[in-house]
Scaffold this motif. Structure first.
Motif, PDB file in Angstrom:
ATOM      1  N   ASP A 114       0.924  -1.454   0.139  1.00  0.00           N
ATOM      2  CA  ASP A 114       0.219  -0.064   0.075  1.00  0.00           C
ATOM      3  C   ASP A 114       0.724   0.925  -0.620  1.00  0.00           C
ATOM      4  OD1 ASP A 114      -2.815  -1.452   0.199  1.00  0.00           O
ATOM      5  OD2 ASP A 114      -2.637  -0.658   2.072  1.00  0.00           O
ATOM      6  N   ALA A 115       2.285   1.115   0.742  1.00  0.00           N
ATOM      7  CA  ALA A 115       2.260   2.532   1.505  1.00  0.00           C
ATOM      8  C   ALA A 115       3.923   3.073  -0.530  1.00  0.00           C
ATOM      9  CB  ALA A 115       3.849   2.482   2.133  1.00  0.00           C
ATOM     10  N   GLN A 116       3.948   1.396  -1.639  1.00  0.00           N
ATOM     11  CA  GLN A 116       4.356   1.542  -2.188  1.00  0.00           C
ATOM     12  C   GLN A 116       3.162   1.839  -3.525  1.00  0.00           C
ATOM     13  OE1 GLN A 116       5.608  -2.385  -3.343  1.00  0.00           O
ATOM     14  NE2 GLN A 116       7.893  -2.350  -1.849  1.00  0.00           N
ATOM     15  N   GLU A 117       2.366   1.808  -3.549  1.00  0.00           N
ATOM     16  CA  GLU A 117       1.071   2.142  -4.350  1.00  0.00           C
ATOM     17  C   GLU A 117       1.131   3.500  -4.240  1.00  0.00           C
ATOM     18  OE1 GLU A 117      -1.419   0.359  -6.599  1.00  0.00           O
ATOM     19  OE2 GLU A 117       0.612  -0.756  -6.649  1.00  0.00           O
ATOM     20  N   ALA A 118       0.684   4.007  -2.684  1.00  0.00           N
ATOM     21  CA  ALA A 118       0.580   5.359  -2.145  1.00  0.00           C
ATOM     22  C   ALA A 118       1.909   6.119  -2.871  1.00  0.00           C
ATOM     23  CB  ALA A 118       0.651   6.006  -0.966  1.00  0.00           C
ATOM     24  N   ASN A 119       2.739   5.885  -3.250  1.00  0.00           N
ATOM     25  CA  ASN A 119       4.014   6.731  -3.029  1.00  0.00           C
ATOM     26  C   ASN A 119       4.129   6.947  -5.107  1.00  0.00           C
ATOM     27  OD1 ASN A 119       5.185   6.931  -0.541  1.00  0.00           O
ATOM     28  ND2 ASN A 119       6.108   5.031  -0.661  1.00  0.00           N
ATOM     29  N   ARG A 120       3.997   5.491  -5.762  1.00  0.00           N
ATOM     30  CA  ARG A 120       3.389   5.063  -6.888  1.00  0.00           C
ATOM     31  C   ARG A 120       2.999   6.366  -7.475  1.00  0.00           C
ATOM     32  NH1 ARG A 120       2.616   0.036  -7.281  1.00  0.00           N
ATOM     33  NH2 ARG A 120       5.204  -0.157  -7.627  1.00  0.00           N
ATOM     34  N   TYR A 121       1.256   5.918  -7.044  1.00  0.00           N
ATOM     35  CA  TYR A 121       0.419   7.335  -7.581  1.00  0.00           C
ATOM     36  C   TYR A 121       0.156   8.389  -6.862  1.00  0.00           C
ATOM     37  CZ  TYR A 121      -0.470   2.747 -10.490  1.00  0.00           C
ATOM     38  OH  TYR A 121      -0.742   1.872 -11.148  1.00  0.00           O
ATOM     39  N   TYR A 123      -1.130   9.517  -4.133  1.00  0.00           N
ATOM     40  CA  TYR A 123      -2.196   9.795  -3.179  1.00  0.00           C
ATOM     41  C   TYR A 123      -2.507   9.703  -1.726  1.00  0.00           C
ATOM     42  CZ  TYR A 123      -2.765   4.426  -3.099  1.00  0.00           C
ATOM     43  OH  TYR A 123      -2.350   3.433  -2.880  1.00  0.00           O
ATOM     44  N   SER A 124      -0.844   9.813  -1.290  1.00  0.00           N
ATOM     45  CA  SER A 124      -0.838   9.779  -0.058  1.00  0.00           C
ATOM     46  C   SER A 124      -0.951  10.811   0.911  1.00  0.00           C
ATOM     47  CB  SER A 124       0.091   9.210   0.617  1.00  0.00           C
ATOM     48  OG  SER A 124       0.685   9.258   2.433  1.00  0.00           O
ATOM     49  N   ARG A 125      -0.748  11.723   2.121  1.00  0.00           N
ATOM     50  CA  ARG A 125      -0.559  12.707   2.489  1.00  0.00           C
ATOM     51  C   ARG A 125       0.777  12.933   2.847  1.00  0.00           C
ATOM     52  NH1 ARG A 125      -5.966  14.626   5.357  1.00  0.00           N
ATOM     53  NH2 ARG A 125      -7.623  15.190   4.040  1.00  0.00           N
ATOM     54  N   HIS A 126       1.302  12.018   3.234  1.00  0.00           N
ATOM     55  CA  HIS A 126       2.600  11.731   3.526  1.00  0.00           C
ATOM     56  C   HIS A 126       3.515  11.146   2.678  1.00  0.00           C
ATOM     57  CE1 HIS A 126       0.911  11.236   7.603  1.00  0.00           C
ATOM     58  NE2 HIS A 126       0.137  10.761   7.173  1.00  0.00           N
ATOM     59  N   HIS A 127       4.837  11.571   2.125  1.00  0.00           N
ATOM     60  CA  HIS A 127       6.282  11.611   1.597  1.00  0.00           C
ATOM     61  C   HIS A 127       6.968  11.581   1.613  1.00  0.00           C
ATOM     62  CE1 HIS A 127       3.174  13.615  -1.371  1.00  0.00           C
ATOM     63  NE2 HIS A 127       2.736  14.113  -1.087  1.00  0.00           N
ATOM     64  N   PRO A 128       6.903  10.636   2.000  1.00  0.00           N
ATOM     65  CA  PRO A 128       6.996   9.070   1.543  1.00  0.00           C
ATOM     66  C   PRO A 128       6.050   8.671   2.420  1.00  0.00           C
ATOM     67  CG  PRO A 128       9.345   8.797   2.230  1.00  0.00           C
ATOM     68  CD  PRO A 128       9.355  10.422   2.049  1.00  0.00           C
ATOM     69  N   ALA A 129       5.019   7.896   1.727  1.00  0.00           N
ATOM     70  CA  ALA A 129       4.353   7.090   2.231  1.00  0.00           C
ATOM     71  C   ALA A 129       4.623   6.312   2.849  1.00  0.00           C
ATOM     72  CB  ALA A 129       2.820   6.642   2.004  1.00  0.00           C
ATOM     73  N   LYS A 130       4.908   5.173   4.205  1.00  0.00           N
ATOM     74  CA  LYS A 130       5.436   4.228   5.147  1.00  0.00           C
ATOM     75  C   LYS A 130       4.716   3.838   5.668  1.00  0.00           C
ATOM     76  CE  LYS A 130       9.902   7.422   5.569  1.00  0.00           C
ATOM     77  NZ  LYS A 130      10.515   7.413   7.095  1.00  0.00           N
ATOM     78  N   PRO A 131       5.810   2.192   5.400  1.00  0.00           N
ATOM     79  CA  PRO A 131       4.628   1.084   6.449  1.00  0.00           C
ATOM     80  C   PRO A 131       4.658   1.616   7.521  1.00  0.00           C
ATOM     81  CG  PRO A 131       6.126   0.310   5.767  1.00  0.00           C
ATOM     82  CD  PRO A 131       6.318   1.221   4.811  1.00  0.00           C
ATOM     83  N   LEU A 132       3.734   0.981   8.389  1.00  0.00           N
ATOM     84  CA  LEU A 132       3.533   0.810   9.737  1.00  0.00           C
ATOM     85  C   LEU A 132       4.753   0.194  10.475  1.00  0.00           C
ATOM     86  CD1 LEU A 132       2.244   1.634  13.106  1.00  0.00           C
ATOM     87  CD2 LEU A 132       0.638  -0.052  12.830  1.00  0.00           C
ATOM     88  N   TYR A 133       5.066  -1.029   9.911  1.00  0.00           N
ATOM     89  CA  TYR A 133       6.030  -1.988   9.876  1.00  0.00           C
ATOM     90  C   TYR A 133       5.764  -2.788   8.786  1.00  0.00           C
ATOM     91  CZ  TYR A 133       2.173  -4.849  11.723  1.00  0.00           C
ATOM     92  OH  TYR A 133       0.826  -5.728  11.767  1.00  0.00           O
ATOM     93  N   ILE A 383     -11.526   2.989  -4.064  1.00  0.00           N
ATOM     94  CA  ILE A 383      -9.896   2.394  -3.687  1.00  0.00           C
ATOM     95  C   ILE A 383      -9.059   2.365  -4.282  1.00  0.00           C
ATOM     96  CG2 ILE A 383      -9.428  -0.292  -4.382  1.00  0.00           C
ATOM     97  CD1 ILE A 383     -12.409  -1.133  -4.463  1.00  0.00           C
ATOM     98  N   HIS A 384      -7.855   2.531  -3.633  1.00  0.00           N
ATOM     99  CA  HIS A 384      -6.383   2.974  -3.978  1.00  0.00           C
ATOM    100  C   HIS A 384      -6.739   3.925  -4.623  1.00  0.00           C
ATOM    101  CE1 HIS A 384      -5.800  -1.421  -4.336  1.00  0.00           C
ATOM    102  NE2 HIS A 384      -5.512  -1.454  -3.425  1.00  0.00           N
ATOM    103  N   GLY A 385      -7.198   5.294  -3.999  1.00  0.00           N
ATOM    104  CA  GLY A 385      -6.999   6.576  -4.448  1.00  0.00           C
ATOM    105  C   GLY A 385      -8.183   7.412  -5.475  1.00  0.00           C
ATOM    106  N   SER A 386      -9.312   6.103  -5.976  1.00  0.00           N
ATOM    107  CA  SER A 386     -10.041   6.186  -6.683  1.00  0.00           C
ATOM    108  C   SER A 386     -11.549   5.781  -6.558  1.00  0.00           C
ATOM    109  CB  SER A 386      -9.294   5.768  -8.531  1.00  0.00           C
ATOM    110  OG  SER A 386      -8.360   5.791  -8.923  1.00  0.00           O
ATOM    111  N   TYR A 387     -12.438   6.592  -7.556  1.00  0.00           N
ATOM    112  CA  TYR A 387     -13.350   5.421  -6.742  1.00  0.00           C
ATOM    113  C   TYR A 387     -14.355   5.082  -7.445  1.00  0.00           C
ATOM    114  CZ  TYR A 387     -14.137   9.526  -3.088  1.00  0.00           C
ATOM    115  OH  TYR A 387     -13.656   9.905  -1.916  1.00  0.00           O
ATOM    116  N   TYR A 388     -14.743   3.954  -7.541  1.00  0.00           N
ATOM    117  CA  TYR A 388     -15.980   3.001  -8.242  1.00  0.00           C
ATOM    118  C   TYR A 388     -17.119   2.877  -7.726  1.00  0.00           C
ATOM    119  CZ  TYR A 388     -11.260   1.885  -9.083  1.00  0.00           C
ATOM    120  OH  TYR A 388      -9.457   1.322 -10.072  1.00  0.00           O
ATOM    121  N   THR A 389     -18.580   3.452  -8.435  1.00  0.00           N
ATOM    122  CA  THR A 389     -19.278   3.973  -8.759  1.00  0.00           C
ATOM    123  C   THR A 389     -20.074   2.040  -8.455  1.00  0.00           C
ATOM    124  OG1 THR A 389     -19.201   5.738 -10.121  1.00  0.00           O
ATOM    125  CG2 THR A 389     -21.457   3.402  -9.189  1.00  0.00           C
TER     126      THR A 389
END
Length: 460
Positions: A114-121, A123-133, A383-389
């Motif tokens: 999830d952290a890798q996806e957030a950094n790639r696209y 959509y995270s407010r944190h730069h870089p996004a990191k895992p909790l563990y 889901i993953h930063g995008s909305y799905y109807t």
């Protein structure tokens, strides 16, 4: 002459109070501290953010952790505790240790992905996004486990001892009977039902000074409709539409129940011979544990074989990409049960937009989770930063719940021969806990309190 003072004994609820996630209960005396469960907060963002705070206890003074079972909301914070310096021991039954290993490794992997996806696209407010563990933190945690059988007392120190008793919830799950300074505590953990589908019923205990009781379904009664009937109706309805049935599933117990029910229905020709896909590495690994721990569940060898009969096993995500190559009716079981992450998100991205398809919610959906939003009829899901109807049908059944309902909890309490000094209700939303408090008080006249997050209770 001075009166002798009794030594202080405290309970502190660091999680799982006013909510159904993040279970952590600290038992503290002047000399020792023990944590019952060490769970991850899930659901609402304000709760998830608590996972990122410094642990709400002095890790250096913590003697041990005792786990009731291996669900993420009871064990998922352990690697964080270890990152802050906890060196063990972590007490559990053998199946709980093995289930926890599967759960924590998957949790770390999902967080890293999830952290890798957030950094790639972005959509995270944190730069870089990191895992909790990460997985390395998990591998530092697992060697700290010390396993013990149920029904055997373990001396922790000169003040404390404990014993695991069967809770009937999931594989290896336990009630913790705990004695400290001459007082007996019973921590229910997550309590199973009177007649579980896969597990043995929960142990009945005669005495306790203090009972710490879960209240997940404290305001509800489970459906008396057979889960076989409910699932058959949903499968047949989806097949009649020419659609795909996707079932977000918890990896421990729920996936195994679903496989047993679906394969039994197929053998009885109560549903069409639709292909069944199990796309949950955790679910696959846990299913294999059922074959290793035959004494810990009620399934016969034949039922274990039925559970995995003619099921398409998806271990590699690359194979997941091809499950939907054809749009013929099929059944897909994928993690996670509350739609908070995992492989099921990929399928929902592809399937939510078609009214022919069905999403079956087969377990508890904590507030703030995608599962809760789907259950409440949300028009779209992020889901993953995008909305799905959401055009697919969303169904929910309660007949498979692994938690005791209000009647089960009252039945379990009825076997205590004397009134406890006090009952603390935890692991429940406010309404569920309050209704159960009133019901216990009306039925037995016992002293019941609803545990508050962060509150310390001086017991004498």
């Amino acid at each position: 002459m001075k009166n002798e003072q009794q030594p202080p004994l405290q309970l502190k609820f660091l999680g799982g109070a006013g909510t159904v996630t993040g279970s952590k209960i600290l038992v503290k005396t002047d000399n020792h501290q023990v944590l019952i469960d060490c769970g991850l907060f899930q659901g609402l963002k304000e709760l998830r953010l608590l996972n990122w705070r410094k642990p709400p206890l002095d890790v250096a003074k913590l003697d041990a952790v005792i786990l009731t079972h291996g669900h993420l909301d009871h064990c998922g914070y352990l690697p964080v505790l270890v990152k802050y310096g906890f060196k063990g021991p972590i007490y559990a039954t053998k199946p709980t240790r093995d289930v926890t290993g599967i759960i924590l490794r998957d949790s770390a992997k999902i967080q890293e992905e999830d952290a890798q996806e957030a950094n790639r696209y972005g959509y995270s407010r944190h730069h870089p996004a990191k895992p909790l563990y990460n997985e390395r933190d998990v591998e530092r945690t697992l060697p700290l486990f010390e396993t013990h059988p149920q029904d055997k007392w373990i001396e922790l120190n000169e003040e404390m001892k404990f014993c695991f008793r069967n809770s009937g919830h999931i594989l290896g799950s336990s009630i913790v009977e705990f004695e400290c300074l001459g007082r007996k505590f019973v921590f229910s953990g997550d309590l199973g039902r009177r007649h579980p589908l896969l597990m043995h019923p929960p142990a009945l205990l005669p005495t306790a000074d203090y009972i710490i009781l879960e209240s997940t379904y404290g305001d509800k009664l489970h459906s008396e409709t057979s889960p076989y009937q409910e699932i058959a109706e949903i499968v047949n309805h989806t097949f009649s539409k020419g659609g795909i049935l996707v079932i977000p599933s918890f990896a421990v117990e729920r996936a195994q129940e679903l496989l047993l029910i679906l394969n039994t229905l197929r053998q009885e020709k109560s549903i069409p011979p639709m292909p069944i896909y199990l796309d949950s590495p955790m679910g696959i690994n846990v299913t294999e544990l059922y074959l290793n721990y035959t004494d810990w569940h009620s399934l016969s060898p034949a039922e274990c074989r039925t559970m995995m009969h003619d099921v398409h096993i998806i271990r590699d995500f690359e194979l997941s990409l091809h499950v939907l190559d054809n749009i013929n009716p099929k059944i897909i079981i994928a993690g996670s049960g509350m739609v908070t992450g995992g492989r099921v998100l990929y399928y929902l991205e592809k399937l939510l937009g078609d009214k022919k398809n069905t999403v079956l919610l087969a377990g508890f959906q904590a507030p703030g989770t995608r599962g809760s939003l789907l259950r409440s009829g949300a028009n779209d899901i992020k889901i993953h930063g995008s909305y799905y109807t959401v055009h697919a049908e969303v169904k929910q059944i309660g007949s498979l719940s692994a938690h005791a309902d209000q009647a089960d909890l009252l039945w379990w309490l009825s076997h205590f021969k004397e009134a406890p000094t006090r009952i603390f209700l935890n692991h429940g939303e406010a309404q569920a806990s309050e209704e159960l408090r009133l019901k216990i008080n009306d039925t037995y006249g016992w002293n019941v309190a609803i545990a508050k997050m962060g509150a310390t209770y001086n017991l004498w």
